[in-house]
Design a protein around this motif. Structure first.
Motif, mmCIF file in Angstrom:
data_model
loop_
_atom_site.group_PDB
_atom_site.id
_atom_site.type_symbol
_atom_site.label_atom_id
_atom_site.label_comp_id
_atom_site.label_asym_id
_atom_site.label_seq_id
_atom_site.Cartn_x
_atom_site.Cartn_y
_atom_site.Cartn_z
ATOM 1 N N GLY A 131 89.943 6.810 149.293
ATOM 2 C CA GLY A 131 91.315 6.909 148.770
ATOM 3 C C GLY A 131 92.046 8.121 149.350
ATOM 4 N N CYS A 132 91.381 9.263 149.377
ATOM 5 C CA CYS A 132 92.017 10.479 149.897
ATOM 6 C C CYS A 132 92.237 10.348 151.407
ATOM 7 C CB CYS A 132 91.154 11.711 149.596
ATOM 8 S SG CYS A 132 91.105 12.082 147.834
ATOM 9 N N HIS A 133 91.257 9.797 152.110
ATOM 10 C CA HIS A 133 91.355 9.657 153.567
ATOM 11 C C HIS A 133 92.533 8.757 153.955
ATOM 12 C CE1 HIS A 133 90.005 9.229 157.727
ATOM 13 N NE2 HIS A 133 90.154 7.925 157.588
ATOM 14 N N VAL A 134 92.694 7.663 153.230
ATOM 15 C CA VAL A 134 93.716 6.677 153.605
ATOM 16 C C VAL A 134 95.117 7.110 153.150
ATOM 17 C CG1 VAL A 134 94.518 4.321 153.104
ATOM 18 C CG2 VAL A 134 92.123 4.729 153.706
ATOM 19 N N PHE A 135 95.219 7.625 151.922
ATOM 20 C CA PHE A 135 96.553 7.877 151.371
ATOM 21 C C PHE A 135 97.115 9.252 151.738
ATOM 22 C CE2 PHE A 135 95.307 4.332 148.612
ATOM 23 C CZ PHE A 135 96.479 3.579 148.623
ATOM 24 N N THR A 136 96.251 10.253 151.961
ATOM 25 C CA THR A 136 96.769 11.609 152.199
ATOM 26 C C THR A 136 97.746 11.669 153.383
ATOM 27 O OG1 THR A 136 94.833 12.613 151.189
ATOM 28 C CG2 THR A 136 96.116 14.017 152.643
ATOM 29 N N PRO A 137 97.403 11.118 154.548
ATOM 30 C CA PRO A 137 98.353 11.221 155.676
ATOM 31 C C PRO A 137 99.697 10.579 155.350
ATOM 32 C CG PRO A 137 96.212 10.446 156.441
ATOM 33 C CD PRO A 137 96.166 10.417 154.941
ATOM 34 N N ARG A 138 99.669 9.489 154.570
ATOM 35 C CA ARG A 138 100.912 8.775 154.238
ATOM 36 C C ARG A 138 101.782 9.620 153.307
ATOM 37 N NH1 ARG A 138 99.346 2.581 154.715
ATOM 38 N NH2 ARG A 138 97.408 2.812 155.819
ATOM 39 N N LEU A 139 101.154 10.259 152.304
ATOM 40 C CA LEU A 139 101.912 11.095 151.378
ATOM 41 C C LEU A 139 102.398 12.358 152.085
ATOM 42 C CD1 LEU A 139 100.744 9.096 149.309
ATOM 43 C CD2 LEU A 139 100.369 11.010 147.772
#
Ligand SMILES: NC(=O)c1ccc[n+]([C@@H]2O[C@H](COP(=O)([O-])OP(=O)(O)OC[C@H]3O[C@@H](n4cnc5c(N)ncnc54)[C@H](O)[C@@H]3O)[C@@H](O)[C@H]2O)c1
Length: 278
Positions: A131-139
């Motif tokens: 979850g952190c790997h996928v969403f962090t760059p987007r946020l």
């Protein structure tokens, strides 16, 4: 404990949010509360029927929700979840709740089957890493938003006969602290939830020692556990205040303080309890 300079912001109001493990317990409570706060919610769960039921609950109260299956153990499925959410929102999410998790325990180290270690770490730790790997760059690219990771007081409580669960949650705590520091000044905040007992289905149908131990554990959770709705509300209020740590219950706070002030004494006391029940 506040590390983010966003005191007073209302980032959980009308938030476009993604919740994992939204089909039951704490995840469902997060999804429903976010719906009440006027947001559009993507409810995901390994069990799509449960996710659908949560989305219906939100719809019944006039909220907007989308349901989808997602097994957080799979990086591909979490990536697909993020893409689906972005498509539905027409933008990146404002809030991501990495909540999905399972409970296991009842055996001592050396007797816990390696398969059980993998099972627990795959969902509870790798699920949150995905979850952190996928969403962090987007946020980060959006320049605003919040990530909520659901850990547990087990992250620092280190109670005997729960090694795999403790290790998974300690990992989630370390991950959240690291992420909070890395995101400092980006407009994206991190909050990590560390409760003790919450009245959910976490002990349903799992093996925790023998059946009697599991039944008593489930009863104890029903009698003493906090309501998931109260936990979700308190955590989202903490997100609004830019808080990193949420340690909601009084006993969770007592464990947190003891571990910091008297770590060796705490572990000796835990050992004493273990010797009494052995
Ligand atoms: N209940 C407690 O006392 C308590 C205390 C501290 C922390 N927690 C944590 O809270 C989180 C939520 O647990 P809960 O108590 O609401 O349990 P729950 O069993 O009621 O809900 C968990 C949900 O996660 C889903 N799930 C399980 N594996 C999944 C996977 N691989 N991918 C996606 N979804 C999956 C389940 O289908 C279920 O809907 C967990 O991370 C748990 O460790 C619970």
């Amino acid at each position: 404990m506040r590390i983010n300079p966003f005191g007073g912001s209302r980032r959980t109001q009308q938030a476009d949010a993604v919740v994992t493990g939204a089909g039951s317990g704490i995840g469902r409570a997060f999804a429903v509360e976010l719906g009440k706060r006027g947001g559009r919610i993507v409810c995901s769960d390994i069990d799509p029927e449960r996710a659908r039921h949560t989305a219906e609950l939100i719809g019944d109260t006039g909220g907007k929700a989308f349901d989808t299956g997602c097994d957080v153990r799979s990086l591909d499925q979490v990536t697909a979840l993020a893409n689906t959410a972005e498509e539905w929102f027409g933008k990146s999410p404002d809030l991501v709740v990495n909540n999905a998790g399972i409970g296991r325990g009842g055996t001592v180290i050396g007797e816990t089957p390696p398969a059980e270690w993998h099972q627990v770490l795959d969902v509870n730790l790798w699920g949150v890493i995905h979850g952190c790997h996928v969403f962090t760059p987007r946020l980060r690219e959006a320049g605003h938003g919040a990530i909520v990771n659901v850990a547990s007081a087990a992250a620092f409580g280190s109670a005997p006969r729960m090694a795999a669960y403790n290790v998974s949650k300690a990992g989630v705590l370390a991950l959240s602290e690291t992420l909070a520091a890395e995101l400092s000044g980006t407009g994206v905040t991190v909050t990590v939830l560390c409760p003790t007992g919450v009245r959910t289905n976490i002990l349903e149908g799992v093996s925790i020692g023998d059946e009697t131990v599991r039944l008593w554990g489930a009863r104890l959770l029903r009698w003493t556990g906090r309501s998931p709705a109260a936990i979700a509300r308190g955590t989202l209020d903490a997100v609004d205040q830019g808080r990193l740590y949420v340690v909601p219950q009084i006993e969770a706070k007592a464990i947190w303080q003891s571990k910091r002030l008297l770590p060796e004494t705490y572990t000796r006391a835990a050992g004493l309890v273990e010797r009494l029940v052995r």
